[in-house]
Design an enzyme around this catalytic site. Structure first.
Site, PDB file in Angstrom:
ATOM      1  N   ASP A  33       0.861  -1.186   0.000  1.00 45.31           N
ATOM      2  CA  ASP A  33       0.000   0.000   0.000  1.00 45.31           C
ATOM      3  C   ASP A  33       0.904   1.246   0.000  1.00 45.31           C
ATOM      4  OD1 ASP A  33      -1.711   2.068   0.538  1.00 45.31           O
ATOM      5  OD2 ASP A  33      -2.605   1.156   2.347  1.00 45.31           O
ATOM      6  N   GLU A  85      30.318   6.061   4.344  1.00 49.08           N
ATOM      7  CA  GLU A  85      30.391   4.619   4.556  1.00 49.08           C
ATOM      8  C   GLU A  85      30.345   3.906   3.210  1.00 49.08           C
ATOM      9  OE1 GLU A  85      26.269   4.789   6.638  1.00 49.08           O
ATOM     10  OE2 GLU A  85      26.438   2.780   5.813  1.00 49.08           O
ATOM     11  N   CYS A 117      26.363   6.097   9.484  1.00 50.66           N
ATOM     12  CA  CYS A 117      25.845   7.454   9.253  1.00 50.66           C
ATOM     13  C   CYS A 117      26.472   8.498  10.173  1.00 50.66           C
ATOM     14  CB  CYS A 117      24.338   7.482   9.424  1.00 50.66           C
ATOM     15  SG  CYS A 117      23.499   6.396   8.296  1.00 50.66           S
ATOM     16  N   THR A 161      13.843   2.867   1.660  1.00 48.90           N
ATOM     17  CA  THR A 161      14.581   3.901   2.427  1.00 48.90           C
ATOM     18  C   THR A 161      15.933   4.225   1.791  1.00 48.90           C
ATOM     19  OG1 THR A 161      15.695   2.370   3.955  1.00 48.90           O
ATOM     20  CG2 THR A 161      13.490   3.088   4.571  1.00 48.90           C
ATOM     21  N   SER A 211      17.703  -1.891  14.682  1.00 47.11           N
ATOM     22  CA  SER A 211      18.364  -0.608  14.377  1.00 47.11           C
ATOM     23  C   SER A 211      17.555   0.565  14.940  1.00 47.11           C
ATOM     24  CB  SER A 211      18.591  -0.462  12.866  1.00 47.11           C
ATOM     25  OG  SER A 211      17.392  -0.206  12.171  1.00 47.11           O
ATOM     26  N   HIS A 243      19.122  12.474  12.768  1.00 47.34           N
ATOM     27  CA  HIS A 243      19.527  11.659  11.618  1.00 47.34           C
ATOM     28  C   HIS A 243      18.228  11.090  11.009  1.00 47.34           C
ATOM     29  CE1 HIS A 243      21.088   8.654   9.030  1.00 47.34           C
ATOM     30  NE2 HIS A 243      20.682   7.654   9.790  1.00 47.34           N
ATOM     31  N   LYS A 252       9.543   9.435  15.293  1.00 50.76           N
ATOM     32  CA  LYS A 252       9.673   8.508  16.441  1.00 50.76           C
ATOM     33  C   LYS A 252      10.622   9.101  17.484  1.00 50.76           C
ATOM     34  CE  LYS A 252       9.285   4.155  13.756  1.00 50.76           C
ATOM     35  NZ  LYS A 252       8.124   3.456  14.278  1.00 50.76           N
ATOM     36  N   ASN A 295      17.414   8.253   2.344  1.00 51.80           N
ATOM     37  CA  ASN A 295      18.551   8.236   3.276  1.00 51.80           C
ATOM     38  C   ASN A 295      19.841   8.512   2.497  1.00 51.80           C
ATOM     39  OD1 ASN A 295      20.193   7.856   5.488  1.00 51.80           O
ATOM     40  ND2 ASN A 295      19.539   5.755   5.918  1.00 51.80           N
ATOM     41  N   SER A 328      24.899   3.509  12.725  1.00 48.55           N
ATOM     42  CA  SER A 328      24.749   2.123  13.162  1.00 48.55           C
ATOM     43  C   SER A 328      26.099   1.551  13.551  1.00 48.55           C
ATOM     44  CB  SER A 328      24.126   1.293  12.038  1.00 48.55           C
ATOM     45  OG  SER A 328      22.753   1.568  11.950  1.00 48.55           O
TER      46      SER A 328
HETATM   47  P1  HMG Z   1       8.907  -2.529   7.551  1.00 47.06           P
HETATM   48  O1  HMG Z   1       8.970  -4.005   7.465  1.00 47.06           O
HETATM   49  O2  HMG Z   1       8.337  -1.800   6.412  1.00 47.06           O
HETATM   50  O3  HMG Z   1       8.208  -2.090   8.926  1.00 47.06           O
HETATM   51  O4  HMG Z   1      10.374  -2.004   7.794  1.00 47.06           O
HETATM   52  P2  HMG Z   1       6.708  -2.020   9.364  1.00 47.06           P
HETATM   53  O5  HMG Z   1       5.933  -3.140   8.762  1.00 47.06           O
HETATM   54  O6  HMG Z   1       6.792  -1.882  10.842  1.00 47.06           O
HETATM   55  O7  HMG Z   1       6.093  -0.686   8.705  1.00 47.06           O
HETATM   56  C1  HMG Z   1       6.688   0.544   8.856  1.00 47.06           C
HETATM   57  C2  HMG Z   1       5.626   1.560   9.313  1.00 47.06           C
HETATM   58  O8  HMG Z   1       4.599   1.657   8.318  1.00 47.06           O
HETATM   59  C3  HMG Z   1       4.928   1.166  10.602  1.00 47.06           C
HETATM   60  O9  HMG Z   1       4.735   2.375  11.334  1.00 47.06           O
HETATM   61  C4  HMG Z   1       3.579   0.656  10.118  1.00 47.06           C
HETATM   62  O10 HMG Z   1       2.538   0.776  11.078  1.00 47.06           O
HETATM   63  C5  HMG Z   1       3.333   1.587   8.950  1.00 47.06           C
HETATM   64  P3  HMG Z   1       5.232   2.482  12.857  1.00 47.06           P
HETATM   65  O11 HMG Z   1       4.540   1.422  13.609  1.00 47.06           O
HETATM   66  O12 HMG Z   1       6.727   2.228  12.838  1.00 47.06           O
HETATM   67  O13 HMG Z   1       4.869   3.868  13.265  1.00 47.06           O
HETATM   68  N1  HMG Z   1       2.343   1.065   7.973  1.00 47.06           N
HETATM   69  C6  HMG Z   1       1.425   1.824   7.371  1.00 47.06           C
HETATM   70  N2  HMG Z   1       1.123   3.118   7.476  1.00 47.06           N
HETATM   71  C7  HMG Z   1       0.102   3.613   6.698  1.00 47.06           C
HETATM   72  N3  HMG Z   1      -0.615   2.834   5.849  1.00 47.06           N
HETATM   73  C8  HMG Z   1      -0.343   1.529   5.711  1.00 47.06           C
HETATM   74  C9  HMG Z   1       0.706   0.979   6.494  1.00 47.06           C
HETATM   75  N4  HMG Z   1       1.231  -0.278   6.611  1.00 47.06           N
HETATM   76  C10 HMG Z   1       2.226  -0.199   7.529  1.00 47.06           C
HETATM   77  N5  HMG Z   1      -1.064   0.795   4.865  1.00 47.06           N
HETATM   78  C11 HMG Z   1      12.101  -0.487   8.395  1.00 47.06           C
HETATM   79  C12 HMG Z   1      10.627  -0.657   8.125  1.00 47.06           C
HETATM   80  C13 HMG Z   1      12.389   0.949   8.736  1.00 47.06           C
HETATM   81  C14 HMG Z   1      12.518  -1.375   9.569  1.00 47.06           C
HETATM   82  C15 HMG Z   1      12.861  -0.917   7.113  1.00 47.06           C
HETATM   83  O14 HMG Z   1      12.545  -0.047   6.061  1.00 47.06           O
HETATM   84  C16 HMG Z   1      14.370  -0.925   7.302  1.00 47.06           C
HETATM   85  O15 HMG Z   1      14.942  -1.932   7.736  1.00 47.06           O
HETATM   86  N6  HMG Z   1      15.049   0.191   6.956  1.00 47.06           N
HETATM   87  C17 HMG Z   1      16.504   0.317   7.058  1.00 47.06           C
HETATM   88  C18 HMG Z   1      16.955   0.463   8.508  1.00 47.06           C
HETATM   89  C19 HMG Z   1      16.647   1.808   9.094  1.00 47.06           C
HETATM   90  O16 HMG Z   1      16.396   2.758   8.396  1.00 47.06           O
HETATM   91  N7  HMG Z   1      16.732   1.898  10.447  1.00 47.06           N
HETATM   92  C20 HMG Z   1      16.505   3.158  11.114  1.00 47.06           C
HETATM   93  C21 HMG Z   1      17.326   3.312  12.393  1.00 47.06           C
HETATM   94  S1  HMG Z   1      19.049   2.853  12.145  1.00 47.06           S
HETATM   95  C22 HMG Z   1      19.719   4.192  11.254  1.00 47.06           C
HETATM   96  O17 HMG Z   1      19.093   5.195  11.115  1.00 47.06           O
HETATM   97  C23 HMG Z   1      21.078   4.000  10.650  1.00 47.06           C
HETATM   98  C24 HMG Z   1      21.091   3.862   9.146  1.00 47.06           C
HETATM   99  O18 HMG Z   1      20.841   5.098   8.547  1.00 47.06           O
HETATM  100  C25 HMG Z   1      22.416   3.269   8.689  1.00 47.06           C
HETATM  101  C26 HMG Z   1      23.691   3.975   9.090  1.00 47.06           C
HETATM  102  O19 HMG Z   1      23.904   4.348  10.237  1.00 47.06           O
HETATM  103  O20 HMG Z   1      24.553   4.057   8.210  1.00 47.06           O
HETATM  104  C27 HMG Z   1      20.028   2.901   8.645  1.00 47.06           C
END
Ligand code: HMG
Length: 434
Positions: A33, A85, A117, A161, A211, A243, A252, A295, A328
């Site tokens: 969606d 990175e 990051c 992302t 993460s 970030h 969040k 990102n 991370s």
């Molecule tokens: P996901 O499987 O899409 O997670 O992975 P989800 O199923 O929990 O859905 C995400 C959100 O969408 C949730 O909201 C759902 O409710 C919502 P939340 O509960 O979190 O508020 N949702 C909807 N909303 C509206 N309509 C709908 C609907 N369906 C679901 N129909 C995840 C998400 C971010 C985990 C994934 O994309 C990922 O692994 N991303 C990469 C890791 C990341 O960004 N981590 C962030 C923290 S770590 C960091 O920032 C470091 C980094 O930048 C790396 C570095 O340091 O170099 C990553």
């Protein structure tokens, strides 16, 4: 009373790749969606690096534009640190390539900083410390560039992302853009495996939920530490920047701090704006470019700062921003600064809005082809003389020949359609091989 030299960001500019994939397009392919991407993650589009763009060309382009827009003399740069990175060589830093491309003075220290990051913030903090000790004596400034391509496996939950881009900043005395507050640092390090990219992979591996938890833990720790070391509290910040792996993550983070503040103030919550009102006032103005770009890892926090400066205009003059950087692995830092007293210092010079106005949309096949072509370009022998350059910019990565990355400064638009050039590229490579 002890006085501190006024040090911080004197100039800031961004480079954003011209091509993008709409998250609506991705949603059709993944069957997700689109509201999940738009509302659940807060992303609309993601920038896609063209095959002839890499962290080096993006860094060089960001710095080149920075010098031009702010009329900075490259000879005054005494330190170049690139936070990234997405290193392109195990030994030679991105900074070294960029130093050559920009024609910087040999009297310049150059190196990269890497911690996921956090690399950009490591570079910025180090540059401001360097300036306090050395730059103030020599009149030299530091050039800090954060540059990355965020790439995850096709079809993975993290794919929406992704993003790419670079942010260049000049760090020195009497900063017109942001003066860093001189309080003791508030950092947090913990050895965790939340996100990583082994040398043999082009795409990162991530434990998404872990993460997010690590990010929030680092934020809680550094916020409390900074509160103690600086004496600043919630009401002292006009803006809170984070970030931004995806804009919802900033929400969040803000939510967590707001909840903490509710607890601090007790049941009455005296004088505390509602979560939504406070978020709209303090953080949302700093997210609009991130929602369009995705990102950019080490530069994401500074892309958020660029968003705020470009959107805020004179309204942000003299305000205080709190900034949370997370990498991370993991390392987090909270710090703060005062935005310059005059928005004329950065108005029309950041380049984000300009970049948004001349973008080219990819369809899904073209996006996949960019990925494939980008991977081919990192193989020795991929040098692609005369083959299409989808990005006709000043700096181009032309492939690898004799184990050396080949960069050129393009003078003209050779821009044929790369995405449709798979066959053409292989035939050109075959001819080069003859
Ligand atoms: P996901 O499987 O899409 O997670 O992975 P989800 O199923 O929990 O859905 C995400 C959100 O969408 C949730 O909201 C759902 O409710 C919502 P939340 O509960 O979190 O508020 N949702 C909807 N909303 C509206 N309509 C709908 C609907 N369906 C679901 N129909 C995840 C998400 C971010 C985990 C994934 O994309 C990922 O692994 N991303 C990469 C890791 C990341 O960004 N981590 C962030 C923290 S770590 C960091 O920032 C470091 C980094 O930048 C790396 C570095 O340091 O170099 C990553």
């Amino acid at each position: 009373m002890q006085t501190h030299p006024r040090i911080g960001i004197k100039a800031i500019s961004v480079y954003i790749p011209r091509h993008f994939l709409s998250l609506d397009t991705l949603a059709v392919v993944t069957g997700v969606d689109p509201a999940k991407y738009h509302l659940g993650l807060g992303i609309r589009r993601m920038a896609v690096a063209a095959p002839n763009e890499d962290p080096v060309t993006m860094a060089a382009a960001a710095a080149h534009d920075l010098f031009a827009r702010y009329d900075i003399d490259a000879a005054t740069v005494g330190l170049l640190v690139v936070g990234s990175e997405s290193g392109v060589d195990a030994a030679k830093p991105i900074a070294s390539f960029v130093h050559g491309m920009l024609g910087l003075s040999p009297d310049c220290r150059t190196f990269d900083t890497t911690h996921a990051c956090y690399g950009g913030t490591a570079a910025l903090r180090l540059a401001s410390d360097w300036h306090a000790v050395r730059g103030t004596r020599t009149g030299k400034v530091a050039l800090v560039i954060a540059t990355d391509v965020a790439r995850y496996p096709v079809g993975s939950a993290a794919e929406p992302t992704q993003g790419a881009g670079a942010v260049a900043m000049v760090v020195g005395g009497d900063p017109e853009v942001m003066e860093l507050d001189p309080f003791p640092e508030a950092v947090y390090t913990k050895d965790v495996m939340d996100f990583w990219r082994p040398h043999y992979r082009r795409e990162a591996i991530v434990d998404g939920q872990v993460s997010i938890d690590c990010y929030l833990r680092a934020l809680g720790h550094t916020w409390a530490a900074y509160e103690q070391s600086s004496g600043l509290c919630w009401d002292d910040y006009d803006y809170l920047l984070f970030h931004v792996p995806f804009p919802k993550m900033a929400y969040k983070a803000f939510h967590m701090l707001h909840q903490r503040e509710v607890l601090v103030r007790g049941a009455s919550g005296a004088g505390l704006a509602s979560l939504e009102d406070a978020f709209i006032a303090r953080t949302q103005p700093a997210l609009w470019v991130n929602a369009e770009v995705g990102n950019i890892y080490s530069g994401s926090l500074y892309l958020s700062l660029a968003s705020l400066l470009e959107a805020g205009g004179p309204g942000v003059q003299g305000s205080r921003a709190g900034l949370f950087s997370y990498g991370s692995g993991c390392c987090g830092e909270f710090f703060s600064g005062r935005l310059g007293p005059r928005s004329t210092a950065w108005e029309g010079k950041i380049g984000a809005r300009e970049a948004m106005e001349s973008r080219i949309e990819l369809d899904y096949e073209q996006y996949l082809e960019f990925r494939r072509a980008g991977a081919r370009m990192t193989l020795d022998g991929s040098f692609a003389a005369g083959v299409a350059r989808p990005v006709p910019g000043r700096f181009s990565f032309d492939g690898i020949r004799d184990h050396q990355r080949v960069y050129t400064t393009a003078q003209e638009d050779l821009g044929r359609d790369w995405a449709a050039s798979d066959a053409r590229a292989s035939s050109a490579k075959a001819q080069i091989g003859k």
